[in-house]
Design a protein around this motif. Structure first.
Motif, PDB file in Angstrom:
ATOM      1  N   THR A   7       0.851  -1.191   0.000  1.00 25.28           N
ATOM      2  CA  THR A   7       0.000   0.000   0.000  1.00 25.28           C
ATOM      3  C   THR A   7       0.886   1.240   0.000  1.00 25.28           C
ATOM      4  OG1 THR A   7      -0.091   0.223   2.417  1.00 25.28           O
ATOM      5  CG2 THR A   7      -1.745  -1.209   1.375  1.00 25.28           C
ATOM      6  N   ARG A   8       0.285   2.365  -0.363  1.00 23.31           N
ATOM      7  CA  ARG A   8       1.052   3.623  -0.356  1.00 23.31           C
ATOM      8  C   ARG A   8       1.444   3.993   1.081  1.00 23.31           C
ATOM      9  NH1 ARG A   8      -0.005   9.015  -3.931  1.00 23.31           N
ATOM     10  NH2 ARG A   8       0.635   7.504  -5.480  1.00 23.31           N
ATOM     11  N   GLU A   9       0.572   3.642   2.037  1.00 20.59           N
ATOM     12  CA  GLU A   9       0.864   3.948   3.439  1.00 20.59           C
ATOM     13  C   GLU A   9       2.108   3.179   3.903  1.00 20.59           C
ATOM     14  OE1 GLU A   9      -2.826   5.290   2.292  1.00 20.59           O
ATOM     15  OE2 GLU A   9      -2.182   3.168   2.238  1.00 20.59           O
ATOM     16  N   LYS A  63      -7.283   2.727 -12.164  1.00 24.84           N
ATOM     17  CA  LYS A  63      -7.150   3.357 -10.843  1.00 24.84           C
ATOM     18  C   LYS A  63      -6.198   2.594  -9.924  1.00 24.84           C
ATOM     19  CE  LYS A  63      -9.833   4.877  -6.824  1.00 24.84           C
ATOM     20  NZ  LYS A  63     -11.183   4.960  -6.209  1.00 24.84           N
ATOM     21  N   ASP A  64      -6.391   1.274  -9.802  1.00 22.23           N
ATOM     22  CA  ASP A  64      -5.555   0.504  -8.880  1.00 22.23           C
ATOM     23  C   ASP A  64      -4.105   0.483  -9.323  1.00 22.23           C
ATOM     24  OD1 ASP A  64      -5.493  -0.772  -6.468  1.00 22.23           O
ATOM     25  OD2 ASP A  64      -6.140  -2.733  -7.204  1.00 22.23           O
ATOM     26  N   PHE A  65      -3.871   0.671 -10.612  1.00 22.37           N
ATOM     27  CA  PHE A  65      -2.509   0.646 -11.139  1.00 22.37           C
ATOM     28  C   PHE A  65      -1.770   1.958 -10.854  1.00 22.37           C
ATOM     29  CE2 PHE A  65      -4.854  -2.627 -13.165  1.00 22.37           C
ATOM     30  CZ  PHE A  65      -3.953  -3.628 -13.446  1.00 22.37           C
ATOM     31  N   MET A  66      -2.495   2.900 -10.273  1.00 22.81           N
ATOM     32  CA  MET A  66      -1.902   4.178  -9.881  1.00 22.81           C
ATOM     33  C   MET A  66      -1.716   4.252  -8.368  1.00 22.81           C
ATOM     34  SD  MET A  66      -4.201   6.524 -12.468  1.00 22.81           S
ATOM     35  CE  MET A  66      -3.212   8.006 -12.373  1.00 22.81           C
ATOM     36  N   ARG A  67      -1.888   3.118  -7.689  1.00 18.33           N
ATOM     37  CA  ARG A  67      -1.863   3.066  -6.224  1.00 18.33           C
ATOM     38  C   ARG A  67      -0.613   3.705  -5.636  1.00 18.33           C
ATOM     39  NH1 ARG A  67      -2.435  -2.720  -3.341  1.00 18.33           N
ATOM     40  NH2 ARG A  67      -4.313  -2.698  -4.652  1.00 18.33           N
ATOM     41  N   PHE A  68       0.544   3.449  -6.233  1.00 17.52           N
ATOM     42  CA  PHE A  68       1.810   3.929  -5.680  1.00 17.52           C
ATOM     43  C   PHE A  68       2.325   5.174  -6.394  1.00 17.52           C
ATOM     44  CE2 PHE A  68       1.671  -0.682  -5.077  1.00 17.52           C
ATOM     45  CZ  PHE A  68       1.821  -0.772  -3.698  1.00 17.52           C
ATOM     46  N   GLY A  69       1.515   5.715  -7.298  1.00 16.75           N
ATOM     47  CA  GLY A  69       2.013   6.807  -8.117  1.00 16.75           C
ATOM     48  C   GLY A  69       2.898   6.277  -9.230  1.00 16.75           C
ATOM     49  N   ARG A  70       3.614   7.158  -9.868  1.00 17.84           N
ATOM     50  CA  ARG A  70       4.470   6.770 -10.994  1.00 17.84           C
ATOM     51  C   ARG A  70       5.758   6.140 -10.482  1.00 17.84           C
ATOM     52  NH1 ARG A  70       8.651   8.149 -14.283  1.00 17.84           N
ATOM     53  NH2 ARG A  70       8.258   8.228 -16.532  1.00 17.84           N
ATOM     54  N   PRO A  71       6.031   4.886 -10.820  1.00 21.00           N
ATOM     55  CA  PRO A  71       7.312   4.293 -10.409  1.00 21.00           C
ATOM     56  C   PRO A  71       8.471   4.983 -11.129  1.00 21.00           C
ATOM     57  CG  PRO A  71       6.135   2.811 -11.886  1.00 21.00           C
ATOM     58  CD  PRO A  71       5.196   3.936 -11.580  1.00 21.00           C
ATOM     59  N   ARG A  72       9.587   5.111 -10.447  1.00 20.62           N
ATOM     60  CA  ARG A  72      10.718   5.847 -11.016  1.00 20.62           C
ATOM     61  C   ARG A  72      11.318   5.138 -12.224  1.00 20.62           C
ATOM     62  NH1 ARG A  72      16.409   6.329 -10.386  1.00 20.62           N
ATOM     63  NH2 ARG A  72      16.486   4.515  -9.007  1.00 20.62           N
ATOM     64  N   LEU A  73      11.393   3.799 -12.168  1.00 20.87           N
ATOM     65  CA  LEU A  73      12.080   3.063 -13.231  1.00 20.87           C
ATOM     66  C   LEU A  73      11.165   2.188 -14.077  1.00 20.87           C
ATOM     67  CD1 LEU A  73      15.346   2.007 -11.344  1.00 20.87           C
ATOM     68  CD2 LEU A  73      15.033   3.895 -12.964  1.00 20.87           C
ATOM     69  N   GLY A  74      10.090   1.646 -13.502  1.00 22.98           N
ATOM     70  CA  GLY A  74       9.242   0.831 -14.347  1.00 22.98           C
ATOM     71  C   GLY A  74       8.280  -0.075 -13.606  1.00 22.98           C
ATOM     72  N   ASN A 120      -1.574  -3.580 -20.262  1.00 22.78           N
ATOM     73  CA  ASN A 120      -2.332  -2.518 -20.926  1.00 22.78           C
ATOM     74  C   ASN A 120      -2.931  -1.526 -19.935  1.00 22.78           C
ATOM     75  OD1 ASN A 120      -2.303  -2.932 -23.956  1.00 22.78           O
ATOM     76  ND2 ASN A 120      -2.886  -4.980 -23.309  1.00 22.78           N
ATOM     77  N   ARG A 121      -3.346  -2.000 -18.782  1.00 24.79           N
ATOM     78  CA  ARG A 121      -3.842  -1.084 -17.745  1.00 24.79           C
ATOM     79  C   ARG A 121      -2.695  -0.211 -17.207  1.00 24.79           C
ATOM     80  NH1 ARG A 121      -8.482  -0.730 -19.186  1.00 24.79           N
ATOM     81  NH2 ARG A 121     -10.213  -1.861 -18.264  1.00 24.79           N
TER      82      ARG A 121
END
Length: 619
Positions: A7-9, A63-74, A120-121
């Motif tokens: 989780t982001r928390e 939406k769920d694929f944005m849970r952690f924000g943008r990953p730095r590398l991939g 694709n998501r």
């Protein structure tokens, strides 16, 4: 060190504003080295990268694929420990009722063709973030491949997933090299040189180390072209001898398969398996009853990788490769001590093995410098004269473990290659196996008894299994033990006719063997047998192969192995009439009274009874 964040928390609790990688998986999160997600994430963590885990995301939106924000590398994406289509459907294409890799065993937690859907998501969520796919689903679909569920040839999953890089095989080295390249600022589209990966290209430079496969359009329309392409791939799967393979598509794109990564050597394997795994599922699944898959491996030890057995129906040749490497005795013993301290350990180590328990090292010295033989198997049709036959180190490991304080019993359940045992001039291994490491039943895999079918399976002849059975029985009698064999059997394998199935049924009847369950041949991507199933050709000889494709014949062949069951009586009768073998009515069409009598006789002579349980490792 604790579980990696889901989780982001949990990321914030670690002081992360942004993970380097988000690893998306179709399984629930189990931090155990039997699961690729755990190994890849811990490997990257050990190199200083921040990895967040996104298990079984909601794929209905981005939406769920944005849970952690943008990953730095991939994004790193896999479908889970099993191909998602195999996970969802039986060989008869019936929906499975449980999912051992999901919380509470509940189904519906991942989509069909999970790698494609997740990729694709993820692309929708962040268009410019590199996507690297891997795991068994991606690995075995890396080039154009026959898909049983569509009954057609599909494109490389790299294209349908719109991913940047595909990692095939065991990906520890490849993923670290990719991470280092991305971290140095190289764009994903320019990372095209790493062994053990497939990439897309618009132009190809042909040299003597590159082979052009038949175009995708050709293999999609011609079974002969498909078989020829598969044969080239099959013979180019060793890191020493393999060439770069190229498959062309009509839109002008090429899919390039770089040669495989070398297998991890002993010290590297030790390092991988000694990473700080929690060795269980994430605590968030406790309220759902946990994840059932952990029960099979929680108190087991992986001792080796790779398999030189070469079974036609097995994908290990394409995924882990034929070069076997083992962990050190010291590392395995160290893990044994760790197991004794885990909650719930009751003194039993459930397994010590790998794809084949009694393979510990390369098949011969030649493999280490010249690679595996492209036109010859190590054990089929007979053990090679150059084969190293040595059980000594494995025996010493088992002795160390069973003599360890807190250990009551050490079992070997991952499968013993009986023809390799028979090739050993010493009975020391089999004797100690029977005395100390069998829980009353030993699992072996003859798969069939028709020598013709066994030749298509690349398995030893019937007589080898019979010799092993006699030796196993004799040793147990000498030890004063009543222990039995469970043989794995496959119905409807390519090459198996109705007459071959009848031969197997006769064998079972003559010997009083009553299988509990039978596995129908399942045409999964990446196997020699699946190529035979689709093309009706042996790709290594281009000779015709008989294939039972209709559901009717599949049911008849399966029923013959279960001839003793009342519900199969009419199917068995139909099969015998169809084959012109009415002479076997008296033997195989048992009435209720005769069936009960046979069961009684079987109980009186259990040393000759076979039971067959589902073989999940082959699915």
């Amino acid at each position: 060190m604790g579980f990696l964040p889901i989780t982001r928390e949990e990321c914030k609790a670690r002081g992360w504003s942004q993970p380097d990688f988000v690893l998306i998986t179709g399984d629930g999160y189990i931090d155990h080295p039997s699961f690729g997600t755990a190994i890849i994430s811990r490997i990257l963590e050990s190199r200083g990268y921040k990895v967040a885990i996104l298990p079984q995301p909601d794929w209905n939106s981005k939406k769920d694929f944005m849970r952690f924000g943008r990953p730095r590398l991939g994004f790193l994406i896999n479908a889970g420990n099993v191909d998602s289509m195999v996970n969802h459907y039986s060989v008869f294409k019936h929906k499975r009722k449980t999912d051992a890799y999901s919380p509470g065993g509940e189904t519906g937690k991942r989509p069909n063709r999970a790698v494609i859907v997740y990729s694709n998501r993820a692309r929708e969520a962040f268009k410019d973030v590199p996507i690297i796919i891997g795991g068994i689903e991606a690995s075995l679909r890396r080039l154009g491949h026959y898909d049983y569920w569509d009954d057609s040839v599909r494109r490389s999953i790299l294209l349908d997933a719109k991913a940047d890089i595909l990692v095939y095989g065991m990906g520890e080295r490849a993923i670290v090299e990719i991470a280092e390249a991305l971290d140095s600022g190289i764009e994903a589209k320019d990372i095209g040189w790493i062994p053990g990966t497939c990439v897309k290209a618009k132009e190809i430079y042909m040299d003597e180390e590159t082979l052009m496969l038949p175009d995708f359009e050709d293999i999609a329309q011609s079974k002969e072209a498909y078989a020829r392409s598969f044969a080239v791939q099959y013979k180019n799967n060793d890191y020493i001898t393999a060439k770069r393979l190229v498959e062309k598509y009509s839109d002008g794109l090429f899919v390039v398969q770089n040669p495989p990564q070398p297998p991890l050597e002993t010290q590297e394997l030790d390092d991988v398996y000694e990473l700080p795994y929690e060795c269980t599922y994430h605590p968030s699944y406790e309220t759902s009853g946990g994840i059932p898959a952990i029960k099979e491996v929680e108190f087991s030890i992986i001792s080796s990788r790779g398999c030189f057995g070469g079974c036609a129906f097995c994908a290990l040749t394409f995924h882990q490769g034929r070069q076997v490497r083992g962990r050190s005795r010291e590392s395995i013993v160290k893990e044994g001590r760790k197991l004794t301290g885990l909650p719930g350990f009751k003194g039993y180590i459930h397994d010590v093995g790998g794809p084949t328990a009694n393979f510990r090292e390369a098949a011969c010295e030649k493999q280490l410098t010249k690679g595996v033989c492209a036109h010859k198997d190590c054990l089929y049709p007979h053990p090679c004269s150059q084969l190293n036959i040595n059980h000594k180190e494995y025996l010493n490991i088992l002795r160390d473990l069973r003599n360890m304080e807190g250990v009551k019993k050490v079992f070997v359940r991952s499968g013993v290659r009986f023809d390799y045992v028979m090739a050993d001039k010493s009975d020391e291994f089999l004797r100690e196996l029977c005395k100390y490491h069998v829980s009353g039943i030993l699992k072996v895999a003859p798969e069939h008894v028709s020598d013709k079918v066994l030749s298509y399976m690349h398995k030893p002849q019937k007589k080898v299994f019979e010799e092993f059975s006699r030796k196993y029985k004799k040793i147990n009698e000498q030890l004063g033990l009543k222990q039995y064999l469970i043989p794995y059997l496959i119905s409807s394998h390519p090459g198996s006719t109705l007459n071959d199935a009848i031969e197997l049924a006769e064998f079972l009847s003559d010997n009083g063997f009553i299988p509990d369950q039978v596995q129908d041949f399942y045409p999964t991507p990446g196997t020699l047998a699946t190529c035979m199933y689709y093309t009706e050709l042996d790709p290594l000889t281009m000779e015709k192969v008989y294939v039972a494709k209709s559901m009717e014949e599949k049911k008849l062949q399966r029923a013959l192995i279960h001839f003793n069951k009342p519900e199969n009586r009419e199917l068995v009768r139909t099969a015998l009439v169809k084959a012109g073998r009415e002479d076997l009515f008296g033997k195989l069409l048992k009435g209720p009274g005769r069936q009960n009598n046979q069961k009684k006789q079987s109980k009186d002579n259990k040393s000759r009874q076979f039971s067959k349980k589902s073989n999940k490792r082959r699915s």
